[in-house]
Design an enzyme around this catalytic site. Structure first.
Site, mmCIF file in Angstrom:
data_model
loop_
_atom_site.group_PDB
_atom_site.id
_atom_site.type_symbol
_atom_site.label_atom_id
_atom_site.label_comp_id
_atom_site.label_asym_id
_atom_site.label_seq_id
_atom_site.Cartn_x
_atom_site.Cartn_y
_atom_site.Cartn_z
ATOM 1 N N GLY A 199 83.181 77.259 32.515
ATOM 2 C CA GLY A 199 83.864 77.177 31.220
ATOM 3 C C GLY A 199 84.299 75.583 30.873
ATOM 4 O O GLY A 199 83.513 75.322 30.795
ATOM 5 N N ASN A 200 85.331 75.034 30.373
ATOM 6 C CA ASN A 200 85.491 73.878 30.291
ATOM 7 C C ASN A 200 86.697 73.877 30.835
ATOM 8 O O ASN A 200 87.184 74.440 30.830
ATOM 9 C CB ASN A 200 85.145 73.553 29.219
ATOM 10 C CG ASN A 200 86.404 74.924 27.702
ATOM 11 O OD1 ASN A 200 87.535 74.222 27.658
ATOM 12 N ND2 ASN A 200 85.411 75.100 27.637
#
Ligand code: CTP
Length: 411
Positions: free
Chosen positions: A210-211
């Protein structure tokens, strides 16, 4: 913006009045000095003691309290912003017709600052020609009358008429203090699509890549566009806990490929609504995804783990540019850090040329900037060579500058 802006919070008599206490708390916590002006009917729903305790200021409804200080004239004159939440059908009618039969409506007549109405009423009342005419009259005089949210109303009804989330009203209140002319109705009749949040690329049923995107900038873009009159589809990947913006159609997407499908479908539209006039890619899309998706949770077995093999995701922005309909405006975002080969702006210009979009918002990231924080700054670069610095302010403020540039391209 003044250091401690003076805000008048008008509260009209509807069941949503209880939510004004939450709005009041948000406004005072962000450093505003707030004076609450409930109508007599509002005090049937929430006691004056609640407003006095949360605002630290006395609460009056009529024009005959504290007469020597002439509050019915002074409060409006001295305010930097008036917010009326909830604004009932009756309150909108009285405000539209210049009535001054209580302290709130008298103050609305003397205020020369921005005025924000957040309506709340039953759908039939919101859609009644009388209310439509009153809202149009108030807007024609420069007041901002928010689009209400849709959803469950008192009793069993559902439909437009719910008070927008207090966090959203507080956000737009801050925006109007930053920029009084941030919410014109210049996007009425336009369809726009905004993507927001960070995609998640699954490794196995419990893990993902993810980020750090919170989605706040994309949500602010959607919220500001809706309040400027556009029909908005927000394609939302993973975000922090954010309330759906009022009057916005929200579609969820998980991975980059899901986001791509959802954005392209929304931009294409259908026979009934037609294609989008503008699309803003504010989502942080993962450039890579794992080649293999394990069907079971990957277990440790004592040996070295397999190296992660990645493959490249499609570039949605490039696809949008390739499929762009005549007149459609495509906007990208670029989160950049400077490095040995150039500064943030240099990388931004190169990205604008590479992606081929009409506008690119360039944010400098790193050192606690842009991600997971309420404020943002950067540059707005145009394919026509234009370049505008966006000084630090709320994400809604940055959104308002983006929509100005988009609206200018609509001509
Ligand atoms: N974007 C996209 N699809 C991708 C990656 C990015 O549509 N697969 C969009 C983002 O939503 C954003 C813009 O492209 O509007 C720029 O994103 P960014 O991550 O800064 O660009 P990249 O092309 O990934 O370039 P970099 O090499 O700097 O990572």
């Amino acid at each position: 913006m003044p250091s401690s802006p003076s805000v008048l919070l008008g509260v009209a008599g509807g069941i949503a009045a209880y939510k004004s206490a939450e709005l009041l708390r948000r406004l005072t916590e962000t450093g505003h000095s707030v004076r609450v002006l409930p109508t007599a009917a509002a005090l049937e729903f929430v006691g004056a003691a609640t407003f006095e305790a949360l605002s630290g200021q006395p609460v009056h409804t009529g024009v005959f309290s504290d007469v020597p200080s002439v509050p019915h004239v002074r409060l409006g004159q001295q305010a930097d912003l008036v917010v009326v939440a909830p604004a009932t059908a009756d309150l909108l009618a009285r405000a539209a017709h210049g009535r001054a039969d209580d302290l709130l409506t008298a103050s609305l007549l003397t205020a020369r600052c921005p005025v924000l109405f957040a309506p709340a009423m039953h759908t039939e009342m919101w859609e009644h020609p009388a209310t439509r005419a009153n809202v149009a009259l108030l807007r024609s005089r420069g007041a901002v009358v928010m689009e209400p949210a849709s959803g469950r109303l008192t009793g069993r009804d559902t439909g437009p008429g719910r008070l927008p989330d207090p966090a959203e009203i507080a956000d737009l209140a801050r925006l109007l203090l930053e920029r009084a002319d941030a919410l014109p109705r210049d996007l009425a009749g336009r369809r726009v699509v905004v993507s927001a949040g960070g995609t998640r690329e699954a490794l196995d049923p419990v893990r993902f890549l993810g980020n750090r995107s919170s989605g706040r900038q994309g949500y602010a873009l959607a919220r500001v566009a809706a309040q400027r009159g556009a029909a908005v589809t927000l394609v939302s990947a993973h975000t922090a806990e954010l309330a759906d913006p009022a009057a916005v159609d929200v579609v969820r997407a998980g991975s980059a490929r899901e986001l791509r499908e959802a954005v392209l479908a929304a931009v294409r539209g259908d026979a009934a609504v037609g294609g989008a006039d503008a699309v803003v890619m504010a989502a942080a899309v993962a450039d890579f995804r794992p080649v293999d998706l394990a069907t079971h949770k990957i277990k440790k077995d004592g040996s070295e783990p397999e190296p992660l093999r990645l493959t490249t995701n499609p570039d949605i922005l490039v696809d949008l540019v390739r499929q762009r309909a005549p007149g459609q405006v495509v906007v990208g975002f670029a989160a950049e850090t400077g490095d040995g080969s150039g500064d943030v702006l240099h990388h931004g210009r190169a990205k604008l040329a590479r992606k081929g979009c009409d506008l690119l918002v360039v944010n400098a990231v790193g050192d606690g900037r842009a991600f997971e924080v309420p404020d943002n700054a950067g540059w707005l670069l145009g394919a026509d060579g234009s370049e505008r610095e966006l000084t630090s302010g709320s994400k809604a403020l940055l959104a308002s500058h983006v929509w100005d540039a988009v609206a200018a391209r609509f001509g």
